[in-house]
Design a protein around this motif. Structure first.
Motif, PDB file in Angstrom:
ATOM      1  N   VAL A  16      60.841 -48.421 -16.598  1.00 20.13           N
ATOM      2  CA  VAL A  16      61.006 -48.338 -18.052  1.00 20.13           C
ATOM      3  C   VAL A  16      61.191 -46.904 -18.537  1.00 20.13           C
ATOM      4  O   VAL A  16      61.563 -46.678 -19.688  1.00 20.13           O
ATOM      5  N   LYS A  17      60.958 -45.912 -17.688  1.00 20.08           N
ATOM      6  CA  LYS A  17      61.085 -44.508 -18.101  1.00 20.08           C
ATOM      7  C   LYS A  17      62.421 -43.900 -17.708  1.00 20.08           C
ATOM      8  O   LYS A  17      62.830 -42.881 -18.276  1.00 20.08           O
ATOM      9  N   GLY A  18      63.112 -44.504 -16.749  1.00 13.50           N
ATOM     10  CA  GLY A  18      64.304 -43.895 -16.172  1.00 13.50           C
ATOM     11  C   GLY A  18      65.348 -43.435 -17.174  1.00 13.50           C
ATOM     12  O   GLY A  18      65.824 -42.287 -17.096  1.00 13.50           O
ATOM     13  N   PRO A  19      65.759 -44.283 -18.119  1.00 11.49           N
ATOM     14  CA  PRO A  19      66.817 -43.850 -19.044  1.00 11.49           C
ATOM     15  C   PRO A  19      66.417 -42.711 -19.966  1.00 11.49           C
ATOM     16  O   PRO A  19      67.276 -42.126 -20.626  1.00 11.49           O
ATOM     17  N   PHE A  20      65.113 -42.374 -19.996  1.00 15.18           N
ATOM     18  CA  PHE A  20      64.599 -41.409 -20.975  1.00 15.18           C
ATOM     19  C   PHE A  20      64.009 -40.168 -20.314  1.00 15.18           C
ATOM     20  O   PHE A  20      63.354 -39.370 -20.973  1.00 15.18           O
ATOM     21  N   LEU A  21      64.250 -40.012 -19.010  1.00 11.67           N
ATOM     22  CA  LEU A  21      63.751 -38.830 -18.314  1.00 11.67           C
ATOM     23  C   LEU A  21      64.423 -37.571 -18.844  1.00 11.67           C
ATOM     24  O   LEU A  21      65.488 -37.615 -19.463  1.00 11.67           O
ATOM     25  N   ALA A  22      63.788 -36.452 -18.587  1.00 10.85           N
ATOM     26  CA  ALA A  22      64.360 -35.190 -19.040  1.00 10.85           C
ATOM     27  C   ALA A  22      65.718 -34.935 -18.382  1.00 10.85           C
ATOM     28  O   ALA A  22      66.618 -34.365 -18.999  1.00 10.85           O
ATOM     29  N   GLN A  23      65.862 -35.370 -17.157  1.00  3.58           N
ATOM     30  CA  GLN A  23      67.141 -35.250 -16.446  1.00  3.58           C
ATOM     31  C   GLN A  23      67.740 -36.648 -16.321  1.00  3.58           C
ATOM     32  O   GLN A  23      67.786 -37.230 -15.242  1.00  3.58           O
ATOM     33  N   ASN A  24      68.199 -37.192 -17.439  1.00  2.00           N
ATOM     34  CA  ASN A  24      68.703 -38.564 -17.450  1.00  2.00           C
ATOM     35  C   ASN A  24      70.221 -38.652 -17.497  1.00  2.00           C
ATOM     36  O   ASN A  24      70.775 -39.738 -17.642  1.00  2.00           O
ATOM     37  N   ASP A  25      70.900 -37.518 -17.370  1.00  2.00           N
ATOM     38  CA  ASP A  25      72.351 -37.580 -17.307  1.00  2.00           C
ATOM     39  C   ASP A  25      72.755 -38.253 -16.000  1.00  2.00           C
ATOM     40  O   ASP A  25      72.207 -37.968 -14.944  1.00  2.00           O
TER      41      ASP A  25
END
Length: 410
Positions: free
Chosen positions: A165-174
């Protein structure tokens, strides 16, 4: 009071959100028009034609947001020959223009692109959003067309749900396969995303090892926080409640409040003052950590902001299925999202359940106003907000814009 009036639906045509949104969206349209005018003499070159298609899609995106938020607006399609005092066009005419422009551009767009670039996935998602809300814009529903656009995104085979649930919102999510279209942010070179500064407690820098101290602000309405089951991973991963600790695990103590730092989901009232304790004023409300807060974080975040996300495609597909074929018809599309979040079984979901799930999954991504309008609930009363009328479904054009162009006040 600029946030208060947005929550309570008491805004005027001279508040910050109304003014700045109008400016930003029209800026996007103007810049797209400027480059389109420069490229027009070169049309016919295959490479130039792709760029024109991208710019028309991007202009359509800005115009979609302008029309969605303000209703009847001008449709300016040139920079060099724009009228000095443009007239407004009807929301329905604007809608039809965007659909035609984007539909005619999509065949030229690349299938795969960076999350922050215009692609087929972006165009199909934009069309899905337009068709999904067509009944609001024109009075005639088009859920079959919206479903077809969701199917087009799915059929590309480029996008997928992240494993967590955190993946799309990580600091390095590009490059995250769930994000279809994002706003680029960078703590040094693309500033402006400061959610952590606006929501975290003054001492939360010690929790995350930040390089700066937050401002103590935005919190989640208690009813929304409680809408997540306790086992739902989104509730744990996206929000902060209870005793707050240092990065090393020690309890934090708020010297100003004279108490341990314990965040309480309950907010006594929208406006607090002398009748509230320092603990209530400083510690009320669950805080947001949906977007990863890096160790050493500065005032601006590195996380790119998702405008379009694959989870939303699945939720839109589910909603269309239910509207067209009845309760339960969208379960297979919602189930992967709820399974990822450990949110329980998905059985026989109707429209109420889908709206609630959209609220939980898409929290803090900018979709809720549009969703509530489409579901006919935007005027309902809720915590610290009275029932509001149909006139609140759009924002008023800013007074300064009307002063500059009286045609906008007609």
């Amino acid at each position: 009071g600029k946030w208060k009036v947005l929550h309570s639906h008491e805004w005027t045509n001279d508040v910050d959100a109304v003014n700045s949104m109008w400016s930003h969206l029209n800026d996007g349209i103007r810049e797209a028009n400027r480059i389109l005018d420069e490229l027009a003499p070169l049309a016919g070159d295959p490479t130039i034609d792709v760029s024109i298609a991208k710019l028309k899609t991007l202009r359509g995106f800005f115009l979609y947001l302008l029309m969605d938020n303000y209703g009847d607006v001008p449709n300016v399609t040139s920079f060099t020959s724009a009228p000095e005092f443009p007239n407004k066009e009807s929301r329905e005419d604007i809608y039809n223009f965007i659909v035609d422009e984007v539909s005619s551009s999509v065949s030229l767009l690349p299938e795969s692109a960076n999350n922050f670039a215009v692609s087929k996935g972006v165009a199909y998602t934009l069309l899905a959003k337009l068709y999904l809300n067509q009944e609001v814009y024109t009075g005639t529903a088009a859920y079959d067309k919206a479903e077809a656009m969701c199917d087009s995104v799915i059929a590309l085979g480029i996008y997928s749900l992240d494993g967590g649930v955190k993946g799309p919102f990580l600091a390095q999510n590009d490059g995250n396969p769930e994000n279809i279209f994002t706003i680029i942010f960078d703590e040094n070179n693309a500033e402006g995303f400061r959610l952590h500064m606006r929501t975290l407690h003054y001492l939360s820098d010690k929790t995350f090892g930040m390089a700066v101290g937050p401002w103590n602000g935005f919190a989640i309405v208690e009813d929304h926080y409680n809408s997540y089951d306790d086992e739902d991973l989104r509730k744990k991963e996206w929000f902060m409640v209870g005793q707050q600790k240092t990065k090393a695990g020690a309890d934090l103590f708020d010297e100003t409040a004279g108490a341990k730092l314990v965040l309480n989901p309950k907010i006594p009232s929208l406006v607090m003052g002398s009748g509230n304790t320092p603990v209530e004023i400083r510690m009320s409300g669950a805080r947001v950590k949906k977007y990863e807060i890096e160790e050493g974080a500065l005032e601006n975040m590195n996380n790119d902001f998702p405008l379009f996300r694959y989870a939303d495609i699945l939720l839109m597909k589910a909603e269309c299925a239910v509207r067209l074929r009845g309760a339960g018809a969208g379960d297979e599309w919602i189930a992967p999202i709820r399974s990822r979040a450990n949110a329980g079984a998905t059985t026989g979901f109707g429209l109420d359940e889908i709206l609630a799930e959209r609220g939980r999954e898409l929290f803090c991504e900018g979709h809720r106003r549009q969703d509530l309008i489409r579901f006919g609930k935007f005027g309902d009363a809720w915590w610290e907000k009275p029932a509001s009328g149909a006139e609140r479904r759009t924002f008023p054009i800013p007074q300064w814009a009307i002063d500059a162009n009286p045609n906008l006040g007609l």
